[in-house]
Write a protein that holds these residues in place. Structure first.
Motif, PDB file in Angstrom:
ATOM      1  N   PRO A 113       0.999  -1.101  -0.040  1.00 22.24           N
ATOM      2  CA  PRO A 113       0.021   0.099   0.009  1.00 22.24           C
ATOM      3  C   PRO A 113       1.051   1.221   0.068  1.00 22.24           C
ATOM      4  O   PRO A 113       1.925   1.274   0.784  1.00 22.24           O
ATOM      5  CB  PRO A 113      -0.767  -0.128   1.210  1.00 22.24           C
ATOM      6  CG  PRO A 113      -0.808  -1.446   1.649  1.00 22.24           C
ATOM      7  CD  PRO A 113       0.593  -2.028   1.168  1.00 22.24           C
ATOM      8  N   SER A 116      -2.847   7.143   1.492  1.00 22.10           N
ATOM      9  CA  SER A 116      -3.961   6.623   2.720  1.00 22.10           C
ATOM     10  C   SER A 116      -5.191   7.368   1.943  1.00 22.10           C
ATOM     11  O   SER A 116      -5.295   8.068   0.940  1.00 22.10           O
ATOM     12  CB  SER A 116      -3.735   7.497   4.024  1.00 22.10           C
ATOM     13  OG  SER A 116      -3.521   8.736   3.692  1.00 22.10           O
ATOM     14  N   GLY A 117      -6.403   6.929   2.774  1.00 21.82           N
ATOM     15  CA  GLY A 117      -7.393   7.491   2.349  1.00 21.82           C
ATOM     16  C   GLY A 117      -7.992   7.151   0.947  1.00 21.82           C
ATOM     17  O   GLY A 117      -7.918   5.915   0.303  1.00 21.82           O
ATOM     18  N   ARG A 120      -5.275   5.401  -1.912  1.00 20.08           N
ATOM     19  CA  ARG A 120      -4.992   3.921  -1.646  1.00 20.08           C
ATOM     20  C   ARG A 120      -5.739   3.251  -2.575  1.00 20.08           C
ATOM     21  O   ARG A 120      -6.673   2.925  -1.945  1.00 20.08           O
ATOM     22  CB  ARG A 120      -4.846   3.820  -0.260  1.00 20.08           C
ATOM     23  CG  ARG A 120      -3.951   2.560   0.062  1.00 20.08           C
ATOM     24  CD  ARG A 120      -3.621   2.262   1.426  1.00 20.08           C
ATOM     25  NE  ARG A 120      -4.137   0.938   2.063  1.00 20.08           N
ATOM     26  CZ  ARG A 120      -3.984   0.684   3.209  1.00 20.08           C
ATOM     27  NH1 ARG A 120      -3.641   1.619   4.257  1.00 20.08           N
ATOM     28  NH2 ARG A 120      -4.420  -0.523   3.553  1.00 20.08           N
ATOM     29  N   ASP A 138      -8.723   0.389  -1.655  1.00 17.64           N
ATOM     30  CA  ASP A 138      -8.044  -0.553  -0.640  1.00 17.64           C
ATOM     31  C   ASP A 138      -8.677  -0.051   0.723  1.00 17.64           C
ATOM     32  O   ASP A 138      -8.218   1.038   1.351  1.00 17.64           O
ATOM     33  CB  ASP A 138      -6.680  -0.454  -0.621  1.00 17.64           C
ATOM     34  CG  ASP A 138      -5.846  -1.370   0.314  1.00 17.64           C
ATOM     35  OD1 ASP A 138      -6.847  -1.729   1.084  1.00 17.64           O
ATOM     36  OD2 ASP A 138      -4.843  -1.209   0.552  1.00 17.64           O
ATOM     37  N   SER A 139      -9.626  -0.513   1.179  1.00 19.65           N
ATOM     38  CA  SER A 139     -10.223  -0.023   2.719  1.00 19.65           C
ATOM     39  C   SER A 139      -9.923  -0.978   3.704  1.00 19.65           C
ATOM     40  O   SER A 139     -10.869  -1.038   4.798  1.00 19.65           O
ATOM     41  CB  SER A 139     -12.018  -0.132   2.407  1.00 19.65           C
ATOM     42  OG  SER A 139     -12.241   0.898   1.521  1.00 19.65           O
ATOM     43  N   TYR A 140      -8.895  -1.761   3.495  1.00 21.36           N
ATOM     44  CA  TYR A 140      -8.665  -2.804   4.613  1.00 21.36           C
ATOM     45  C   TYR A 140      -7.597  -1.766   5.527  1.00 21.36           C
ATOM     46  O   TYR A 140      -6.460  -1.532   5.050  1.00 21.36           O
ATOM     47  CB  TYR A 140      -7.686  -3.822   4.215  1.00 21.36           C
ATOM     48  CG  TYR A 140      -7.044  -4.927   5.203  1.00 21.36           C
ATOM     49  CD1 TYR A 140      -8.243  -5.856   5.596  1.00 21.36           C
ATOM     50  CD2 TYR A 140      -6.000  -4.724   5.625  1.00 21.36           C
ATOM     51  CE1 TYR A 140      -7.834  -6.749   6.439  1.00 21.36           C
ATOM     52  CE2 TYR A 140      -5.811  -5.772   6.503  1.00 21.36           C
ATOM     53  CZ  TYR A 140      -6.529  -6.666   7.046  1.00 21.36           C
ATOM     54  OH  TYR A 140      -6.413  -7.752   7.896  1.00 21.36           O
ATOM     55  N   GLU A 141      -8.251  -1.587   6.591  1.00 21.24           N
ATOM     56  CA  GLU A 141      -7.498  -0.831   7.630  1.00 21.24           C
ATOM     57  C   GLU A 141      -7.199   0.496   7.202  1.00 21.24           C
ATOM     58  O   GLU A 141      -5.832   1.235   7.237  1.00 21.24           O
ATOM     59  CB  GLU A 141      -6.212  -1.390   8.215  1.00 21.24           C
ATOM     60  CG  GLU A 141      -6.591  -2.872   9.163  1.00 21.24           C
ATOM     61  CD  GLU A 141      -5.544  -3.509   9.726  1.00 21.24           C
ATOM     62  OE1 GLU A 141      -4.456  -3.212   9.424  1.00 21.24           O
ATOM     63  OE2 GLU A 141      -5.772  -4.449  10.504  1.00 21.24           O
ATOM     64  N   ASN A 142      -7.909   1.147   6.241  1.00 19.05           N
ATOM     65  CA  ASN A 142      -7.886   2.457   5.777  1.00 19.05           C
ATOM     66  C   ASN A 142      -8.743   3.404   5.732  1.00 19.05           C
ATOM     67  O   ASN A 142      -9.966   3.002   5.195  1.00 19.05           O
ATOM     68  CB  ASN A 142      -7.522   2.354   4.054  1.00 19.05           C
ATOM     69  CG  ASN A 142      -7.242   3.486   3.321  1.00 19.05           C
ATOM     70  OD1 ASN A 142      -6.633   4.333   4.226  1.00 19.05           O
ATOM     71  ND2 ASN A 142      -7.624   3.573   2.260  1.00 19.05           N
ATOM     72  N   GLU A 143      -8.912   4.473   6.774  1.00 24.47           N
ATOM     73  CA  GLU A 143     -10.039   5.206   6.982  1.00 24.47           C
ATOM     74  C   GLU A 143     -10.351   6.090   5.992  1.00 24.47           C
ATOM     75  O   GLU A 143      -9.118   7.042   5.200  1.00 24.47           O
ATOM     76  CB  GLU A 143      -9.751   5.910   8.401  1.00 24.47           C
ATOM     77  CG  GLU A 143      -9.568   5.152   9.493  1.00 24.47           C
ATOM     78  CD  GLU A 143     -10.842   4.652   9.592  1.00 24.47           C
ATOM     79  OE1 GLU A 143     -11.901   5.410   9.605  1.00 24.47           O
ATOM     80  OE2 GLU A 143     -10.966   3.149  10.332  1.00 24.47           O
ATOM     81  N   THR A 144     -11.408   6.328   5.469  1.00 27.29           N
ATOM     82  CA  THR A 144     -12.021   7.489   4.574  1.00 27.29           C
ATOM     83  C   THR A 144     -13.333   7.800   4.804  1.00 27.29           C
ATOM     84  O   THR A 144     -13.896   7.012   5.611  1.00 27.29           O
ATOM     85  CB  THR A 144     -11.702   7.109   3.057  1.00 27.29           C
ATOM     86  OG1 THR A 144     -11.958   8.183   2.238  1.00 27.29           O
ATOM     87  CG2 THR A 144     -12.392   5.963   2.691  1.00 27.29           C
ATOM     88  N   GLN A 149     -15.644   4.545   0.502  1.00 26.93           N
ATOM     89  CA  GLN A 149     -14.870   3.457   0.728  1.00 26.93           C
ATOM     90  C   GLN A 149     -15.196   2.350  -0.180  1.00 26.93           C
ATOM     91  O   GLN A 149     -16.138   2.309  -1.103  1.00 26.93           O
ATOM     92  CB  GLN A 149     -14.962   2.835   2.102  1.00 26.93           C
ATOM     93  CG  GLN A 149     -16.327   2.229   2.449  1.00 26.93           C
ATOM     94  CD  GLN A 149     -16.167   1.586   4.067  1.00 26.93           C
ATOM     95  OE1 GLN A 149     -16.122   2.442   4.889  1.00 26.93           O
ATOM     96  NE2 GLN A 149     -16.241   0.359   3.993  1.00 26.93           N
TER      97      GLN A 149
END
Length: 339
Positions: A113, A116-117, A120, A138-144, A149
């Motif tokens: 990766p 972020s957000g 990614r 990529d919403s695996y442990e990725n805040e947005t 998402q």
């Protein structure tokens, strides 16, 4: 009931809904459903096999079913059984147009990766050419933000749950898309609707879209053809795709293609008995004082929906088009291009 079986059932009901009044319960003369070979599941190592009645859009070999948005060859790359977005090369779309469909697609964000957000593993799956987006991220442990998402109907509906796998792993979308309908005056009759499974988990059920999906605004619907290409987004990340197929829902119909405007312009001109012009992404034939919008079923063959007009253009060895064959209902007439 599995995902594929559920989607098949939905396709049988939408539209229309309810029992068919032509048949009494258990009528032994009622035609049986066609027999197909069902799909096989994918693994991380290998894609599954599409069902036997699917239109395969990508089988890991080439991009023959795809092109750039303007109809030119795509600059995305194919290797090791998948296609990958080349950042900066632009969206790609199917050459063929689709209305109501069941779609299966597998995608993978970069294994390492970066960002972020929304930066990614970002891409998108669009119906109606570029109008209605199911977000790829990529919403695996990725805040947005929630409606951006993975699996979101972008800017409108967050997914019911975050079913994302870790980056680098193959993920699946199974989608039922029902195209919006407009009346003859361009007014909305029924909205676009989406049902989405992410990695086998239901994340949207028959939700009505408010209109096209956009980053900042929620614009209203604008009338458009029922059948349009499906597209994938270049958002600057090398997202990978494999095993893409659709099943058309509803009664059988002729395939339709969106051809490049440059090709359509080659066909435009005055011929004996009729005139051909390009209006937007379609050809229009004017014959006997009437105008008929033409739909492409191949690169040279076109048909009308308002009347049974069929036209086949006849390119010469040099690619120039100096004649066509046309018919309405029966027979065949040859028309030469006027200079």
């Amino acid at each position: 009931m599995g995902v594929l079986g559920w989607c098949s059932a939905v396709g049988a009901e939408f539209p229309p809904s309810g029992p068919d009044p032509r048949w009494i319960p258990h009528d032994r003369t009622r035609p049986r459903p066609p027999v197909i070979v069902p799909a096989t599941p994918s693994t991380q190592a290998e894609p599954g096999r599409p069902p036997s009645d699917a239109v395969v859009l990508f089988d890991g070999k080439d991009l023959s079913a795809w092109c750039a948005m303007d109809g030119s060859p795509s600059k995305w790359v194919v290797r090791d059984g998948y296609m990958e977005c080349t950042p900066g090369s632009g969206y790609i779309r199917t050459r063929r147009c689709f209305g109501d469909v069941q779609l299966h697609l597998e995608w993978a964000a970069p294994a390492k990766p970066q960002g972020s957000g929304q930066g990614r593993g970002n891409s998108g799956l669009f119906f109606g050419l570029d109008r209605y987006e199911v977000q790829i991220l990529d919403s695996y442990e990725n805040e947005t933000y929630a409606d951006g998402q993975a699996g979101a109907i972008y800017g409108q509906y967050p997914p019911l749950v975050n079913a994302s796998r870790p980056p680098g792993e193959w993920q699946t979308y199974d989608v039922v898309y029902l195209a919006p309908r407009f009346d003859g005056e361009g007014r909305l009759v029924s909205p676009a609707r989406l049902t989405v499974f992410h990695n086998g988990v239901l994340i949207h059920y028959h939700v009505p879209l408010t209109g096209p999906t956009q980053w900042i605004n929620r614009p209203p619907y604008g009338a458009h053809p029922e059948k349009l290409p499906i597209s994938l987004q270049d958002h600057g990340n090398p997202v990978r795709f494999r095993n893409i197929w659709v099943r058309e829902l509803g009664p059988p119909s002729k395939p339709e293609y969106m051809l490049s405007r440059s090709l359509l312009d080659r066909y435009a001109g005055r011929y004996d008995q009729l005139t051909i012009s390009r209006e937007g992404d379609h050809l229009v034939a004017r014959i006997g004082g009437e105008s008929v919008v033409l739909y492409a079923e191949s690169e040279t063959k076109f048909f009308g929906k308002s009347t049974d007009l069929q036209i086949e253009f006849k390119p010469g060895p040099d690619g120039e088009v100096n004649e066509l064959i046309w018919s309405v209902g029966e027979g065949a007439n040859r028309a030469t291009r006027r200079r």
